[in-house]
Design an enzyme around this catalytic site. Structure first.
Site, short mmCIF file in Angstrom:
data_model
loop_
_atom_site.label_atom_id
_atom_site.label_comp_id
_atom_site.label_asym_id
_atom_site.label_seq_id
_atom_site.Cartn_x
_atom_site.Cartn_y
_atom_site.Cartn_z
N CYS A 129 -18.50 41.21 49.83
CA CYS A 129 -19.17 42.27 50.57
C CYS A 129 -19.47 41.88 52.01
O CYS A 129 -19.95 42.67 52.78
CB CYS A 129 -20.46 42.68 49.86
SG CYS A 129 -20.15 43.75 48.45
N ASN A 147 -25.76 43.87 42.83
CA ASN A 147 -24.31 43.95 42.68
C ASN A 147 -23.62 42.60 42.55
O ASN A 147 -22.52 42.51 42.03
CB ASN A 147 -23.71 44.73 43.85
CG ASN A 147 -24.29 44.33 45.17
OD1 ASN A 147 -25.51 44.47 45.40
ND2 ASN A 147 -23.48 43.80 46.06
N SER A 206 -23.87 56.29 43.04
CA SER A 206 -22.51 56.48 43.52
C SER A 206 -21.53 56.61 42.36
O SER A 206 -21.53 55.79 41.45
CB SER A 206 -22.12 55.30 44.41
OG SER A 206 -20.78 55.43 44.83
N THR A 218 -18.68 70.84 54.54
CA THR A 218 -18.10 71.57 53.41
C THR A 218 -18.09 70.70 52.16
O THR A 218 -17.75 69.52 52.22
CB THR A 218 -16.66 72.02 53.77
OG1 THR A 218 -16.75 72.89 54.90
CG2 THR A 218 -16.00 72.74 52.61
N GLN A 252 -25.84 50.26 41.12
CA GLN A 252 -25.31 49.44 40.02
C GLN A 252 -25.96 49.78 38.68
O GLN A 252 -25.41 49.46 37.62
CB GLN A 252 -25.54 47.95 40.30
CG GLN A 252 -24.66 47.37 41.38
CD GLN A 252 -23.20 47.25 40.96
OE1 GLN A 252 -22.86 47.19 39.78
NE2 GLN A 252 -22.32 47.21 41.96
C1 LIG Z 1 -21.34 49.77 45.59
C2 LIG Z 1 -22.77 49.69 45.98
C3 LIG Z 1 -23.27 50.45 47.04
C4 LIG Z 1 -22.39 51.29 47.91
O1 LIG Z 1 -21.84 52.40 47.26
P1 LIG Z 1 -20.51 53.04 47.89
O2 LIG Z 1 -20.37 54.34 47.18
O3 LIG Z 1 -19.39 52.10 47.57
O4 LIG Z 1 -20.73 53.18 49.35
C5 LIG Z 1 -24.62 50.38 47.32
N1 LIG Z 1 -25.43 49.61 46.60
C6 LIG Z 1 -25.00 48.86 45.58
C7 LIG Z 1 -25.96 48.03 44.81
C8 LIG Z 1 -23.65 48.86 45.24
O5 LIG Z 1 -23.22 48.12 44.24
#
Ligand SMILES: *Cc1c(COP(=O)(O)O)cnc(C)c1O
Length: 389
Positions: A328, A151, A199, A237, A179
């Site tokens: 971060c 990231n 995510s 839920t 990422q």
């Molecule tokens: C953003 C990120 C996460 C965390 O994801 P969230 O949904 O924001 O908790 C984990 N790993 C990497 C490499 C990320 O860039």
């Protein structure tokens, strides 16, 4: 006031098509997806579809997808849940020194509980060495976790080779692909991973929803006790609109238009990098120079004799949103452990800025950023007692 968003690795805008797919699940289709009447069934249909979309995007099966509330949760669950359910296979974990805090701190937590963790070093481009990984393995190694893409500096690991090796050793393999999904092709079969985190908000989906891929047959400990959701492993839920949004977003981010979008982002980033390198002196381009080994969106620079936080704030005054290396690390001014792991000299790492491009950025914006960046870096250096031309 201009508003230029170059922080797409922190989060991305919600795609309008995703928003439209989600909307009915806030208004009309509000049933609890676990309910047995038509309101519930309708909601469940949306979730089933999202599960299929997610599985297809990473070449998995629907019953291998578990929805979570974030990438951080997926990482926590994978690390803690896999070692707990496979304790009989050993107490040693191997990971890297540049993982996301959610993974790093899950490993630290397990160390406090008596597990042994090896943190592999990276080279100056942020890439691990496969031989280091091979040498770190012992007969107690139960799990290896290596992020697909970083990231902060955008480095991409050779997950396919790592997966192949670990398969031959019968060691569990997790990758944080938060990422990577949407930015590069992600195929769980090709990577031979047992578990993978993603995510939604990193690929123009909503915030607060993620997924964990778990290969069929792999044992994991339950993460949240309660109802029967997610095969009774993760109760609560369903966040129906969020899950539907994740499904739509991952479909768009990996669909037919994805290739062109990624290429446009790459071109813009490459233009930016070459302009910065030719017009600003005493600057280090962090991460791989080999553009195939880094994310198309990422440009991380360390400016000598410049304080990253000051640079970030002055860019913000010009309407330009970027991230400093320490974003971060919860507001501390310490250089990031990722940059230190690449061997970046401390005097450089304090002046690090991550510019991360996305599908909405333009050439005009990029020119405006370059113009202001040159001016601000120069101004800050004039103020620095250490700087002399
Ligand atoms: C953003 C990120 C996460 C965390 O994801 P969230 O949904 O924001 O908790 C984990 N790993 C990497 C490499 C990320 O860039």
């Amino acid at each position: 006031m201009k508003k230029i968003y170059l922080d797409n690795q922190a989060t991305t805008s919600l795609d309008l098509q995703v928003f439209e797919a989600m909307t009915p699940y806030f208004t009309d289709i509000y049933g609890n997806a676990s309910s047995q009447h038509q309101f519930g069934r309708e909601a469940l249909k949306g979730i089933d579809k999202a599960r299929e979309q997610t599985a297809k995007a990473i070449n998995a099966s629907s019953n291998e997808i578990y929805f979570t509330a974030s990438g951080s949760e997926s990482n926590n669950w994978a690390i803690k849940g896999l070692v707990a359910a496979n304790r009989n296979r050993g107490n040693h974990i191997v990971t890297t020194s540049i993982e996301h805090p959610s993974l790093m701190r899950s490993c630290k937590y397990l160390e406090e509980k008596g597990y042994k963790v090896t943190y592999l070093p990276v080279d100056k481009y942020g890439i691990i060495n496969l031989d280091d990984l091979k040498n770190a393995i012992t007969d107690k190694t139960v799990l290896v976790s290596v992020m697909t893409a970083n990231n902060e500096i955008g480095s991409i690991q050779d997950i396919v080779s790592i997966g192949k090796f670990l398969k031959s050793k019968n060691i569990l393999f997790h990758t944080d692909a938060v990422q990577a999904v949407g930015s590069i092709d992600v195929d769980v079969k090709e990577m031979q991973v047992d578990a993978l985190s993603l995510s939604a908000h990193k690929f123009h989906g909503p915030k607060g929803v993620g997924a964990l891929y778990l290969r069929n047959g792999v044992k994991i400990e339950k993460f949240i006790s309660g109802g029967e959701q997610e095969r009774s492993l993760r109760a609560g839920t369903y966040n129906t609109p969020g899950i539907v949004g994740l499904g739509k977003a991952i479909e768009l981010a990996t669909g037919p238009q994805a290739k062109q979008t990624r290429e446009n982002i790459r071109k813009l980033r490459d233009y930016f990098v070459s302009e910065v390198q030719s017009k600003i002196s005493d600057v280090i381009f962090n991460g791989p120079c080999d553009l195939n080994k880094r994310l198309a969106s990422n440009a991380s620079f360390s400016f000598k004799f410049v304080e990253g936080e000051s640079l970030l704030m002055l860019l913000d005054l010009k309407g330009i949103a970027v991230s400093s290396g320490s974003a971060c690390s919860s507001g501390t001014l310490d250089p990031s452990y990722v940059l230190l792991a690449t061997g970046l000299p401390v005097e450089f790492s304090h002046g690090t800025i991550r510019f991360s491009f996305g599908k909405d950025n333009t050439k005009e914006e990029t020119d405006y950023v370059i113009e202001n960046l040159i001016e601000i870096v120069d101004r800050l250096r004039q103020m620095s007692p250490l700087y002399s031309k």
